[in-house]
Scaffold this motif. Sequence first.
Motif, short mmCIF file in Angstrom:
data_model
loop_
_atom_site.label_atom_id
_atom_site.label_comp_id
_atom_site.label_asym_id
_atom_site.label_seq_id
_atom_site.Cartn_x
_atom_site.Cartn_y
_atom_site.Cartn_z
N HIS A 10 33.76 -23.92 39.30
CA HIS A 10 34.82 -22.91 39.33
C HIS A 10 35.66 -22.98 38.07
N ILE A 12 39.39 -21.17 36.04
CA ILE A 12 40.75 -20.73 36.39
C ILE A 12 40.74 -19.43 37.18
N SER A 14 39.27 -18.82 39.79
CA SER A 14 39.33 -19.09 41.23
C SER A 14 40.74 -19.39 41.70
N GLY A 15 41.68 -19.55 40.77
CA GLY A 15 43.09 -19.67 41.17
C GLY A 15 43.58 -21.09 41.38
N HIS A 16 42.66 -22.03 41.69
CA HIS A 16 43.09 -23.42 41.90
C HIS A 16 42.17 -24.36 41.11
N ALA A 17 41.60 -23.83 40.01
CA ALA A 17 40.77 -24.65 39.12
C ALA A 17 41.39 -24.54 37.73
N PHE A 18 40.95 -25.37 36.78
CA PHE A 18 41.80 -25.63 35.62
C PHE A 18 41.17 -25.42 34.24
N GLU A 40 32.69 -18.39 41.34
CA GLU A 40 34.08 -18.29 41.79
C GLU A 40 34.13 -17.97 43.28
N HIS A 41 35.22 -18.37 43.89
CA HIS A 41 35.42 -18.06 45.31
C HIS A 41 35.56 -16.56 45.51
N GLY A 47 44.50 -16.56 46.29
CA GLY A 47 44.69 -16.73 44.85
C GLY A 47 43.45 -16.63 44.00
N THR A 48 42.28 -16.38 44.61
CA THR A 48 41.05 -16.28 43.81
C THR A 48 40.94 -14.88 43.19
N HIS A 197 36.07 -28.29 39.54
CA HIS A 197 37.22 -27.39 39.40
C HIS A 197 37.94 -27.68 38.08
#
Length: 235
Positions: A10, A12, A14-18, A40-41, A47-48, A197
Amino acid sequence: MDILLDVHTHTIASGHAFSTLQEMVRTAADKGLKILGITEHSPGIPGTCELIYFRNLHVVPRNMYGVELLLGAEMNIIDYKGNVDMPEEYFSMLDLRIAGIHSLCYQSGTIDENTQAIVGAVRNPAIQIISHPSDGTVPLHFEPIVLAAKENHTLLEINNSSLKPARHKGSARDNNIQLLRLCKKYEMPVILGSDAHISFDIANYEFLYELLVETDFPESLIVNTQIDLFRTFLE
Ligand SMILES: [Zn+2]
Ligand SMILES: [Zn+2]
């Protein structure tokens, strides 16, 4: 083992990856991978990315820094029939279609209902990989899942991330052992997934190697070392 691919990661988006997509591919190249999958989710996870993200995947080059890039989605299984939360019209826009159970998008039922949910997704010809079936999110019967996966030519993932101590997935280790033993018994290949992530975790299978040793799992049944075998599951 010579690991050539990791296809469950994943960014960024996906919203909770970096990490960004380019950071991910650069790292995959540095680690010597031939194929990187970014999945990606789908929209059920808070948040994805929105569906429009998947519609625009065509702008991204599929070869970067000598790495072949597969862009797909990790969809959420949402009911006991194994339906997923992405409209079918999007499937053809994806190089890779993974489906899995996530507690945020799935109400656990009985062990039989949960097993039916996974088997339903396994039977969906568009789904190529089931993510982390053995992470313990819901109780499952693994034997019918392995048999359905073999019959439908769908890969079951052995997921590194869910074995991280911070995830507190207590039954994941025993479940993975059980799944590996069944896959060995029925000669069904598995795919190792980092579920990275952040770029540093690409092809990080550190918690999986001891499980492979403990089950004396044959390398011939691990698609991460055999690109041709992996590709047969994409068709
Ligand atoms: Zn997942
Ligand atoms: Zn994932």
